[in-house]
Scaffold this active site. Structure first.
Site, PDB file in Angstrom:
ATOM      1  N   HIS A  47      -3.386  -4.656  -9.580  1.00 57.56           N
ATOM      2  CA  HIS A  47      -4.433  -3.780  -9.069  1.00 57.56           C
ATOM      3  C   HIS A  47      -5.778  -4.466  -9.318  1.00 57.56           C
ATOM      4  CE1 HIS A  47      -6.222  -0.012  -7.770  1.00 57.56           C
ATOM      5  NE2 HIS A  47      -7.080  -0.132  -8.760  1.00 57.56           N
ATOM      6  N   ASP A  87      -0.350   3.375  -9.574  1.00 57.01           N
ATOM      7  CA  ASP A  87      -1.160   2.701 -10.598  1.00 57.01           C
ATOM      8  C   ASP A  87      -1.051   3.314 -11.993  1.00 57.01           C
ATOM      9  OD1 ASP A  87      -3.753   2.497  -8.102  1.00 57.01           O
ATOM     10  OD2 ASP A  87      -2.090   1.112  -8.526  1.00 57.01           O
ATOM     11  N   GLU A 102      -6.822 -13.049  -9.997  1.00 53.67           N
ATOM     12  CA  GLU A 102      -5.449 -12.791  -9.540  1.00 53.67           C
ATOM     13  C   GLU A 102      -4.672 -14.092  -9.401  1.00 53.67           C
ATOM     14  OE1 GLU A 102      -6.300 -10.760  -5.893  1.00 53.67           O
ATOM     15  OE2 GLU A 102      -6.486  -8.837  -6.898  1.00 53.67           O
ATOM     16  N   LEU A 151       0.779  -1.236   0.000  1.00 50.90           N
ATOM     17  CA  LEU A 151       0.000   0.000   0.000  1.00 50.90           C
ATOM     18  C   LEU A 151       0.812   1.289   0.000  1.00 50.90           C
ATOM     19  CD1 LEU A 151      -2.907  -1.071   2.382  1.00 50.90           C
ATOM     20  CD2 LEU A 151      -2.796  -1.135  -0.115  1.00 50.90           C
TER      21      LEU A 151
HETATM   22  C1  GRF Z   1      -5.355  -7.957  -3.986  1.00 52.41           C
HETATM   23  O1  GRF Z   1      -6.740  -7.818  -4.273  1.00 52.41           O
HETATM   24  C2  GRF Z   1      -4.548  -7.143  -4.963  1.00 52.41           C
HETATM   25  O2  GRF Z   1      -5.167  -6.960  -6.217  1.00 52.41           O
HETATM   26  C3  GRF Z   1      -4.456  -5.806  -4.271  1.00 52.41           C
HETATM   27  O3  GRF Z   1      -4.378  -6.087  -2.886  1.00 52.41           O
HETATM   28  C4  GRF Z   1      -5.000  -7.345  -2.641  1.00 52.41           C
HETATM   29  C5  GRF Z   1      -4.001  -8.186  -1.905  1.00 52.41           C
HETATM   30  O4  GRF Z   1      -4.617  -9.316  -1.415  1.00 52.41           O
HETATM   31  N1  GRF Z   1      -3.294  -5.073  -4.721  1.00 52.41           N
HETATM   32  P1  GRF Z   1      -3.663 -10.395  -0.678  1.00 52.41           P
HETATM   33  O5  GRF Z   1      -2.935  -9.658   0.432  1.00 52.41           O
HETATM   34  O6  GRF Z   1      -2.713 -10.939  -1.703  1.00 52.41           O
HETATM   35  O7  GRF Z   1      -4.612 -11.436  -0.153  1.00 52.41           O
END
Ligand code: GRF
Length: 187
Positions: free
Chosen positions: A102, A143, A172, A83
């Protein structure tokens, strides 16, 4: 041997998924999981998976020593739910060698403050009919790096931000490791 360092600020499910994908690949090594949060669940995952992990302060994050450390530990930096804005010292040292995922179809629903459930709540609130993921190179702006890959999924009126989050997480887990592998081939 190609080395990957993964940054995560939260749960780390993507970090674990990436580790599992590469663990039988003798040409790729997850060298470190790094986090800026002492309470991040990703630390438990690193301990369970026996992956070296490092908690760092904002001061360390912005230090020259940190860049030097990462240059030794990584050919590619992967941001997986991280973050903090990346300092220019790092984006310059890892130009086209740092990728982020993202949970939306950038440029929509991107930028400062657009992360995690905030994104999915906005998608539902705006009655979007689709959402998805964007994997992109990282530059000094949130981003805004060059887009490498996108995948989409439908959003229906019955969806809540939770069900949208589940759909996005599935994208993802399916695509991020494969895209990382393709990026590594070009480094
Ligand atoms: C994911 O949804 C990713 O797209 C975003 O943050 C989230 C991370 O989830 N950047 P995790 O910590 O991998 O479970």
């Amino acid at each position: 041997m190609k080395k990957i360092a993964i940054f995560a600020s939260g749960s780390g499910s993507n970090a674990e998924n990436i580790y599992e994908y590469f663990k039988t690949n003798k040409e790729v090594k997850i060298t470190y999981i790094l986090t800026n949060r002492k309470d991040a669940k990703v630390i438990e995952r690193a301990q369970r998976l026996d992956i070296p992990f490092k908690y760092f302060t904002k001061e360390e994050f912005n230090s020259v020593e940190f860049v030097d450390f990462l240059k030794e530990q990584a050919d590619l930096i992967v941001l997986a739910g991280f973050l903090l804005k990346i300092p220019e010292s790092l984006t310059k040292a890892f130009e086209n060698k740092m990728v982020n995922i993202h949970p939306a179809l950038l440029p929509k629903y991107g930028g400062k403050g657009m992360y995690g459930d905030h994104v999915h709540k906005a998608v539902v609130a705006n009655n979007e009919t689709e959402t998805g993921i964007t994997i992109h190179y990282v530059n000094e702006n949130y981003d805004e790096g060059a887009i490498i890959f996108q995948a989409s999924t439908g959003v229906v009126p019955e969806d809540t931000y939770d069900t949208v989050a589940d759909k996005v997480h599935q994208l993802e887990y399916k695509h991020f490791p494969e895209v990382i592998e393709q990026v590594l081939d070009n480094i």
